[in-house]
Design a protein around this motif. Structure first.
Motif, PDB file in Angstrom:
ATOM      1  N   ILE A   1       0.860  -1.191   0.000  1.00 11.22           N
ATOM      2  CA  ILE A   1       0.000   0.000   0.000  1.00 11.22           C
ATOM      3  C   ILE A   1       0.893   1.236   0.000  1.00 11.22           C
ATOM      4  O   ILE A   1       1.764   1.381   0.869  1.00 11.22           O
ATOM      5  CB  ILE A   1      -0.953   0.020   1.210  1.00 11.22           C
ATOM      6  CG1 ILE A   1      -1.838  -1.226   1.201  1.00 11.22           C
ATOM      7  CG2 ILE A   1      -1.818   1.280   1.191  1.00 11.22           C
ATOM      8  CD1 ILE A   1      -2.890  -1.258   2.308  1.00 11.22           C
ATOM      9  N   ILE A   2       0.690   2.081  -1.010  1.00  9.27           N
ATOM     10  CA  ILE A   2       1.528   3.273  -1.173  1.00  9.27           C
ATOM     11  C   ILE A   2       0.788   4.497  -0.640  1.00  9.27           C
ATOM     12  O   ILE A   2      -0.368   4.730  -0.989  1.00  9.27           O
ATOM     13  CB  ILE A   2       1.851   3.476  -2.665  1.00  9.27           C
ATOM     14  CG1 ILE A   2       2.656   2.283  -3.181  1.00  9.27           C
ATOM     15  CG2 ILE A   2       2.596   4.781  -2.886  1.00  9.27           C
ATOM     16  CD1 ILE A   2       2.633   2.156  -4.684  1.00  9.27           C
ATOM     17  N   ILE A   3       1.475   5.259   0.193  1.00  8.96           N
ATOM     18  CA  ILE A   3       0.832   6.448   0.790  1.00  8.96           C
ATOM     19  C   ILE A   3       1.729   7.660   0.585  1.00  8.96           C
ATOM     20  O   ILE A   3       2.793   7.764   1.208  1.00  8.96           O
ATOM     21  CB  ILE A   3       0.604   6.226   2.309  1.00  8.96           C
ATOM     22  CG1 ILE A   3      -0.095   4.886   2.536  1.00  8.96           C
ATOM     23  CG2 ILE A   3      -0.195   7.365   2.923  1.00  8.96           C
ATOM     24  CD1 ILE A   3       0.494   4.079   3.638  1.00  8.96           C
ATOM     25  N   PRO A   4       1.327   8.595  -0.297  1.00 14.07           N
ATOM     26  CA  PRO A   4       2.107   9.831  -0.424  1.00 14.07           C
ATOM     27  C   PRO A   4       1.792  10.750   0.753  1.00 14.07           C
ATOM     28  O   PRO A   4       0.627  10.891   1.132  1.00 14.07           O
ATOM     29  CB  PRO A   4       1.607  10.437  -1.737  1.00 14.07           C
ATOM     30  CG  PRO A   4       0.230   9.899  -1.906  1.00 14.07           C
ATOM     31  CD  PRO A   4       0.154   8.585  -1.178  1.00 14.07           C
ATOM     32  N   CYS A   5       2.825  11.347   1.344  1.00 15.12           N
ATOM     33  CA  CYS A   5       2.594  12.193   2.520  1.00 15.12           C
ATOM     34  C   CYS A   5       3.330  13.516   2.375  1.00 15.12           C
ATOM     35  O   CYS A   5       4.534  13.514   2.143  1.00 15.12           O
ATOM     36  CB  CYS A   5       3.138  11.556   3.796  1.00 15.12           C
ATOM     37  SG  CYS A   5       2.865   9.813   3.947  1.00 15.12           S
ATOM     38  N   TYR A   6       2.598  14.584   2.525  1.00  9.83           N
ATOM     39  CA  TYR A   6       3.242  15.892   2.541  1.00  9.83           C
ATOM     40  C   TYR A   6       2.703  16.660   3.736  1.00  9.83           C
ATOM     41  O   TYR A   6       1.531  17.013   3.765  1.00  9.83           O
ATOM     42  CB  TYR A   6       2.959  16.624   1.228  1.00  9.83           C
ATOM     43  CG  TYR A   6       3.585  17.991   1.155  1.00  9.83           C
ATOM     44  CD1 TYR A   6       4.950  18.150   1.399  1.00  9.83           C
ATOM     45  CD2 TYR A   6       2.836  19.103   0.845  1.00  9.83           C
ATOM     46  CE1 TYR A   6       5.537  19.395   1.351  1.00  9.83           C
ATOM     47  CE2 TYR A   6       3.413  20.355   0.782  1.00  9.83           C
ATOM     48  CZ  TYR A   6       4.763  20.494   1.038  1.00  9.83           C
ATOM     49  OH  TYR A   6       5.334  21.735   0.987  1.00  9.83           O
ATOM     50  N   ASN A   7       3.555  16.862   4.707  1.00  8.51           N
ATOM     51  CA  ASN A   7       3.171  17.537   5.962  1.00  8.51           C
ATOM     52  C   ASN A   7       1.907  16.917   6.561  1.00  8.51           C
ATOM     53  O   ASN A   7       0.911  17.588   6.779  1.00  8.51           O
ATOM     54  CB  ASN A   7       2.966  19.037   5.724  1.00  8.51           C
ATOM     55  CG  ASN A   7       4.273  19.738   5.402  1.00  8.51           C
ATOM     56  OD1 ASN A   7       5.348  19.200   5.685  1.00  8.51           O
ATOM     57  ND2 ASN A   7       4.199  20.907   4.821  1.00  8.51           N
ATOM     58  N   GLU A   8       1.987  15.626   6.819  1.00 12.64           N
ATOM     59  CA  GLU A   8       0.827  14.903   7.338  1.00 12.64           C
ATOM     60  C   GLU A   8       1.047  14.423   8.772  1.00 12.64           C
ATOM     61  O   GLU A   8       0.554  13.367   9.151  1.00 12.64           O
ATOM     62  CB  GLU A   8       0.493  13.708   6.439  1.00 12.64           C
ATOM     63  CG  GLU A   8       0.146  14.038   4.999  1.00 12.64           C
ATOM     64  CD  GLU A   8      -1.262  14.618   4.827  1.00 12.64           C
ATOM     65  OE1 GLU A   8      -1.928  14.889   5.845  1.00 12.64           O
ATOM     66  OE2 GLU A   8      -1.666  14.810   3.671  1.00 12.64           O
ATOM     67  N   GLU A   9       1.805  15.188   9.568  1.00 13.15           N
ATOM     68  CA  GLU A   9       2.111  14.714  10.928  1.00 13.15           C
ATOM     69  C   GLU A   9       0.853  14.454  11.762  1.00 13.15           C
ATOM     70  O   GLU A   9       0.859  13.626  12.649  1.00 13.15           O
ATOM     71  CB  GLU A   9       3.040  15.697  11.658  1.00 13.15           C
ATOM     72  CG  GLU A   9       2.446  17.089  11.807  1.00 13.15           C
ATOM     73  CD  GLU A   9       3.364  18.089  12.495  1.00 13.15           C
ATOM     74  OE1 GLU A   9       4.511  17.731  12.802  1.00 13.15           O
ATOM     75  OE2 GLU A   9       2.913  19.227  12.724  1.00 13.15           O
ATOM     76  N   LEU A  10      -0.219  15.161  11.435  1.00 16.85           N
ATOM     77  CA  LEU A  10      -1.437  14.985  12.232  1.00 16.85           C
ATOM     78  C   LEU A  10      -2.194  13.699  11.883  1.00 16.85           C
ATOM     79  O   LEU A  10      -3.005  13.221  12.661  1.00 16.85           O
ATOM     80  CB  LEU A  10      -2.369  16.191  12.043  1.00 16.85           C
ATOM     81  CG  LEU A  10      -1.810  17.538  12.488  1.00 16.85           C
ATOM     82  CD1 LEU A  10      -2.759  18.655  12.119  1.00 16.85           C
ATOM     83  CD2 LEU A  10      -1.563  17.530  13.997  1.00 16.85           C
ATOM     84  N   CYS A  11      -1.956  13.181  10.692  1.00 20.01           N
ATOM     85  CA  CYS A  11      -2.749  12.017  10.229  1.00 20.01           C
ATOM     86  C   CYS A  11      -2.003  10.699  10.308  1.00 20.01           C
ATOM     87  O   CYS A  11      -2.618   9.654  10.482  1.00 20.01           O
ATOM     88  CB  CYS A  11      -3.096  12.167   8.747  1.00 20.01           C
ATOM     89  SG  CYS A  11      -4.149  13.519   8.345  1.00 20.01           S
ATOM     90  N   ILE A  12      -0.687  10.783  10.086  1.00 21.42           N
ATOM     91  CA  ILE A  12       0.038   9.617   9.610  1.00 21.42           C
ATOM     92  C   ILE A  12      -0.050   8.401  10.534  1.00 21.42           C
ATOM     93  O   ILE A  12      -0.247   7.273  10.078  1.00 21.42           O
ATOM     94  CB  ILE A  12       1.501  10.020   9.276  1.00 21.42           C
ATOM     95  CG1 ILE A  12       2.056   9.099   8.234  1.00 21.42           C
ATOM     96  CG2 ILE A  12       2.402  10.110  10.454  1.00 21.42           C
ATOM     97  CD1 ILE A  12       1.462   9.329   6.903  1.00 21.42           C
ATOM     98  N   GLU A  13       0.042   8.646  11.852  1.00 19.12           N
ATOM     99  CA  GLU A  13       0.019   7.499  12.773  1.00 19.12           C
ATOM    100  C   GLU A  13      -1.316   6.758  12.716  1.00 19.12           C
ATOM    101  O   GLU A  13      -1.376   5.534  12.620  1.00 19.12           O
ATOM    102  CB  GLU A  13       0.276   7.968  14.206  1.00 19.12           C
ATOM    103  CG  GLU A  13       1.728   7.791  14.588  1.00 19.12           C
ATOM    104  CD  GLU A  13       2.074   8.549  15.843  1.00 19.12           C
ATOM    105  OE1 GLU A  13       2.714   7.942  16.714  1.00 19.12           O
ATOM    106  OE2 GLU A  13       1.701   9.735  15.951  1.00 19.12           O
ATOM    107  N   LYS A  14      -2.363   7.548  12.730  1.00 20.63           N
ATOM    108  CA  LYS A  14      -3.708   6.965  12.697  1.00 20.63           C
ATOM    109  C   LYS A  14      -3.912   6.202  11.381  1.00 20.63           C
ATOM    110  O   LYS A  14      -4.449   5.081  11.363  1.00 20.63           O
ATOM    111  CB  LYS A  14      -4.731   8.099  12.818  1.00 20.63           C
ATOM    112  CG  LYS A  14      -6.077   7.604  13.208  1.00 20.63           C
ATOM    113  CD  LYS A  14      -6.975   8.716  13.702  1.00 20.63           C
ATOM    114  CE  LYS A  14      -8.372   8.151  13.838  1.00 20.63           C
ATOM    115  NZ  LYS A  14      -9.400   9.142  13.725  1.00 20.63           N
ATOM    116  N   THR A  15      -3.445   6.809  10.293  1.00 23.31           N
ATOM    117  CA  THR A  15      -3.597   6.185   8.981  1.00 23.31           C
ATOM    118  C   THR A  15      -2.867   4.853   8.928  1.00 23.31           C
ATOM    119  O   THR A  15      -3.422   3.850   8.475  1.00 23.31           O
ATOM    120  CB  THR A  15      -3.058   7.135   7.888  1.00 23.31           C
ATOM    121  OG1 THR A  15      -3.803   8.339   7.956  1.00 23.31           O
ATOM    122  CG2 THR A  15      -3.172   6.533   6.514  1.00 23.31           C
TER     123      THR A  15
END
Ligand code: UDP
Ligand code: MG
Length: 328
Positions: free
Chosen positions: A19-33
């Motif tokens: 599963i590929i997840i592009p992240c740009y300044n996603e510190e608020l989401c990333i752990e939950k995701t």
């Protein structure tokens, strides 16, 4: 040239999923995701639908917040979290391409790309896998409705898909970058070296068996949208100019008819002057025509400029992206 005639997969093999997840300044989401996507993976493993070596691949698109730190920590805890960090921000399409190329290298049977904010319904991944098992090489997520989008975003999206379809690049409306692609599709992607590859166009025209799965769009988990008017315009223009030359032909046809029109007006003017001694006194007409034609000419020049820009960017052959660090 590569030939894929012998690339048939064993129909009953359950796949290794990346599963590929592009992240740009996603510190608020990333752990939950990540924890939510682990639940999805574990669920699919327990249902015997995917192999247990399935994993997540996060592409940090040059974030300036603590996104990468969080990814590194998650990797320390669980090696199923893999990823890379770009040296700077290259944009969502490049992050997706990097993800697809990286998982092709690491190894997987199929890859799903999903946004870091989990706006796309992760439960649809199971349906993606079912379609893959039925033989689809590409499973495209289609948004059921765009309740969470602003009127502006909905309107521009509709215009974009309409324009693309008129111009000959058949992309289904409400299509997104939430999709599954098989290893075969990833291999074929290698044959398309263009730097500004427009993924939605590419996966649609490549000619592989495609299935569609509808999904619901949810509100963003946390943080703000990273797309603004200009980045959406850039994406749309790249989509159009990399998948259609119809606008260029349109310009040529328009030019022809305008020249014809000018010629007829000229003939009419001379005719009036000779036979009716009626010299035209249309100052306003002249100015209007000047502005209209000047505008059309500038627009056409700009349009051609877009294509020249495409050629310019491709011909420089700069790397699509530059990785700074990689966690495998
Ligand atoms: N994204 C990215 N690079 C960018 C902008 C966005 O990798 O330059 C990622 C972002 O982290 C998210 C996905 O692309 O995972 C979609 O972005 P976003 O949710 O901001 O867009 P929207 O859903 O509002 O269209
Ligand atoms: Mg989003």
């Amino acid at each position: 040239m590569l030939v894929f005639a012998n690339f048939e997969r064993g129909i009953m093999d359950k796949p290794t999923l990346a599963i590929i997840i592009p992240c740009y300044n996603e510190e608020l989401c990333i752990e939950k995701t990540v924890s939510r996507l682990f639940e999805v993976l574990d669920d699919l493993i327990s249902k015997d639908k995917i192999k247990s070596n399935s994993y997540l691949y996060l592409v940090d698109d040059g974030s300036t917040d603590s996104t990468w730190k969080i990814i590194e920590n998650l990797h320390k805890i669980d090696k199923r979290v893999k990823g890379t960090k770009f040296i700077r921000n290259f944009g969502n399409q490049k992050a997706l391409i990097a993800g697809l190329e990286s998982v092709r290298e690491i190894g997987c049977d199929c890859a799903v790309s999903i946004d870091a904010d989990l706006q796309q319904d992760e439960n649809a991944i199971e349906k993606f896998i079912d379609e893959y098992m039925k033989g689809a090489d590409i499973v495209s997520g289609i948004r059921r409705d765009r309740k969470t989008d602003s009127f502006f975003k909905k309107f521009t999206a509709v215009m974009f898909y309409k324009t693309m379809n008129i111009l000959g690049a058949k992309i289904p409306p409400n299509h997104s970058d939430f999709r599954l692609v098989s290893r075969k599709a990833l291999k074929i992607m290698e044959l398309y070296p263009e730097k500004y590859l427009f993924l939605r166009g590419f996966f649609n025209e490549v000619g592989l068996k495609t299935a569609y799965v509808e999904f619901d769009v949810k509100p963003r988990e946390a943080g703000e949208s990273k797309f603004n008017f200009f980045s959406l315009m850039a994406l749309a223009l790249n989509g159009i100019t990399s998948y259609s030359v119809v606008p260029l032909r349109f310009v040529a046809v328009l030019g022809f008819f305008m020249a014809l029109f000018g010629f007829l007006v000229g003939v009419e003017t001379v005719f009036e002057k000779i036979f009716f001694h009626n010299s035209p006194n249309g100052w306003a007409t002249t100015i209007i025509l000047l502005c209209v034609f000047g505008g059309i000419q500038l627009f056409c020049l700009g349009l051609i400029g877009e294509y020249v820009g495409q050629v310019f960017r491709e011909v420089k052959a700069r790397p699509r992206y530059v990785k700074d660090i990689e966690l495998k």
